[in-house]
Scaffold this motif. Structure first.
Motif, PDB file in Angstrom:
ATOM      1  N   ASP A  95       0.849  -1.176   0.000  1.00  0.00           N
ATOM      2  CA  ASP A  95       0.000   0.000   0.000  1.00  0.00           C
ATOM      3  C   ASP A  95       0.894   1.239   0.000  1.00  0.00           C
ATOM      4  OD1 ASP A  95      -2.652   0.931   0.031  1.00  0.00           O
ATOM      5  OD2 ASP A  95      -2.499   1.463   2.136  1.00  0.00           O
ATOM      6  N   TRP A 116      -3.663  -5.913  -5.802  1.00  0.00           N
ATOM      7  CA  TRP A 116      -4.741  -4.955  -5.992  1.00  0.00           C
ATOM      8  C   TRP A 116      -4.607  -4.293  -7.358  1.00  0.00           C
ATOM      9  CZ3 TRP A 116      -5.011   0.474  -3.291  1.00  0.00           C
ATOM     10  CH2 TRP A 116      -6.230   1.083  -3.618  1.00  0.00           C
ATOM     11  N   TYR A 119      -4.365  -0.645  -9.372  1.00  0.00           N
ATOM     12  CA  TYR A 119      -3.505   0.339  -8.725  1.00  0.00           C
ATOM     13  C   TYR A 119      -2.149  -0.206  -8.308  1.00  0.00           C
ATOM     14  CZ  TYR A 119      -7.927   2.822  -8.581  1.00  0.00           C
ATOM     15  OH  TYR A 119      -9.117   3.418  -8.929  1.00  0.00           O
ATOM     16  N   LEU A 120      -2.115  -1.397  -7.735  1.00  0.00           N
ATOM     17  CA  LEU A 120      -0.856  -1.941  -7.224  1.00  0.00           C
ATOM     18  C   LEU A 120      -0.630  -3.338  -7.779  1.00  0.00           C
ATOM     19  CD1 LEU A 120      -1.060  -0.721  -3.525  1.00  0.00           C
ATOM     20  CD2 LEU A 120       0.379   0.191  -5.341  1.00  0.00           C
ATOM     21  N   GLY A 142     -11.044  -1.601  -9.110  1.00  0.00           N
ATOM     22  CA  GLY A 142     -10.878  -0.210  -9.492  1.00  0.00           C
ATOM     23  C   GLY A 142     -12.037   0.658  -9.064  1.00  0.00           C
ATOM     24  N   SER A 209     -11.336  10.043  -7.144  1.00  0.00           N
ATOM     25  CA  SER A 209     -10.373   9.218  -6.419  1.00  0.00           C
ATOM     26  C   SER A 209     -11.013   7.932  -5.922  1.00  0.00           C
ATOM     27  CB  SER A 209      -9.820  10.004  -5.223  1.00  0.00           C
ATOM     28  OG  SER A 209      -9.157   9.152  -4.316  1.00  0.00           O
ATOM     29  N   PRO A 210     -10.250   6.820  -5.826  1.00  0.00           N
ATOM     30  CA  PRO A 210     -10.788   5.607  -5.202  1.00  0.00           C
ATOM     31  C   PRO A 210     -11.136   5.825  -3.733  1.00  0.00           C
ATOM     32  CG  PRO A 210      -8.416   5.401  -5.565  1.00  0.00           C
ATOM     33  CD  PRO A 210      -8.859   6.631  -6.302  1.00  0.00           C
ATOM     34  N   LEU A 231      -1.670   8.296  -5.586  1.00  0.00           N
ATOM     35  CA  LEU A 231      -2.705   7.329  -5.229  1.00  0.00           C
ATOM     36  C   LEU A 231      -3.098   7.471  -3.765  1.00  0.00           C
ATOM     37  CD1 LEU A 231      -4.491   4.866  -5.797  1.00  0.00           C
ATOM     38  CD2 LEU A 231      -2.494   3.415  -5.375  1.00  0.00           C
TER      39      LEU A 231
END
Length: 344
Positions: A95, A116, A119-120, A142, A209-210, A231
């Motif tokens: 993270d 994830w 994003y990651l 997402g 934004s998430p 992020l």
């Protein structure tokens, strides 16, 4: 190269679409058809919590210490967590701002690591896990709309198809209800929302934004439409900007700031403060809004819809909380306990 797991883990490649991507080591050909307990490692909180809601017995560990995250919006206690998971090891993760404890990860010998996406999920992360011979599986989260498919696909992969379908259906029902609510609210009647983060309330996240999906899902208009620089989010804004936005509703992450906001002279002229529409984001057992974004955002969106549109939403909040906790957390709570999770 895309591969599939053997036996009851096998899923046709065409069914994976963009949601899952597998990268398996050499031992995969002889892998057991059923994973042993505590053998799946979530590399970031969103997928870790997804796994917790689906198959808590497979969870290898947490990305964060559960009893030290109250200041970041996480629950400071484990009252509503299943007892068998409360003392799992802290393994860290990828993270933003965090790094995994690879030695600890290696020590538990995980059979699978969840990534994830989008994003990651990257080559560097995959290579690090491949180096310690851990297969990876990327789960696309997402947006909130991805959760039903994620539950179905992860349930199929982990031999939990029935529970995966149950959670997928329940989450889709929430999404459908929220969509119906948004469709019923004319644009001119949409409530404007400022998301106050940080000890002074002057950090926030942009509308796309998430971290702010709950606002969008509940039919609110996020006043901050600027571009995110990272992020992790938490963009710095000025008091002057907040005064110019003059939101209908303020959502607060930090409990200390929440206790102070009504007494701060600079904030008292805001419409949300004058109307007593400042709300502390619930966080039992995980944050309902953010930090981290997770399946709890489904409940968070119902909570916020109730706050923004109490008449139109038709959300009976305490019953919603009881149902959500029973379905997704496998915990029974009384109406009084349900009320205590959101009334500040």
């Amino acid at each position: 190269m895309l591969n599939t797991l053997p036996g009851k883990w096998r899923l046709p490649i065409a069914a994976l679409g963009a949601s899952l991507l597998l990268s398996l080591p050499s031992w995969a050909a002889t892998a057991p058809t059923q994973l042993p307990p505590h053998s799946v490692y979530g590399t970031a909180p969103p997928v870790t919590l997804l796994l917790y809601s689906l198959a808590p017995d497979l969870l290898a560990g947490w990305n964060f210490p559960l009893n030290k995250m109250g200041g970041l919006g996480m629950s400071a206690n484990s009252e509503y967590l299943l007892p068998a998971t409360r003392n799992l090891p802290v393994l860290g993760g990828w993270d933003p701002g965090d790094k995994p404890e690879l030695e600890r990860v290696l020590a538990i010998h995980p059979k699978l690591a969840l990534l994830w996406a989008p994003y990651l999920d990257n080559a560097r992360l995959r290579n690090e896990l491949q180096r310690i011979d851990v297969p990876t599986l990327a789960v696309n989260l997402g947006s909130l709309d991805d959760y039903p498919a994620a539950y179905r696909l992860l349930g199929d992969q982990l031999g939990q198809a029935a529970r995966g379908e149950k959670l997928a259906t329940a989450f889709q029902n929430i999404l459908n209800r929220l969509q119906n609510l948004r469709s019923s609210i004319p644009q001119a009647q949409r409530q404007t929302v400022y998301y106050a983060e940080g000890v002074d309330g002057l950090m926030t996240d942009t509308a796309n934004s998430p971290h702010t999906q709950v606002i969008r899902a509940a039919g609110g208009d996020n006043v901050f439409t600027g571009k995110a620089t990272a992020l992790k989010g938490m963009e710095r804004v000025s008091m002057g900007q907040v005064l110019a936005w003059n939101p209908d509703v303020i959502l607060v992450q930090d409990p200390v700031f929440y206790r102070r906001v009504y007494s701060l002279p600079a904030w008292q002229g805001l419409k949300a403060v004058k109307d007593h529409r400042v709300y502390l984001v619930p966080r039992q057992p995980f944050n309902w809004m953010d930090r981290p974004p997770s399946f709890m955002q489904g409940l968070g969106a119902l909570w916020l819809a109730h706050a923004l549109y109490p008449q139109q939403s038709k959300v009976h909040l305490n019953q919603e909380i009881q149902d959500f906790f029973k379905t997704f957390l496998q915990v029974n709570v009384t109406k009084a306990q349900a009320r205590s999770t959101w009334q500040s």
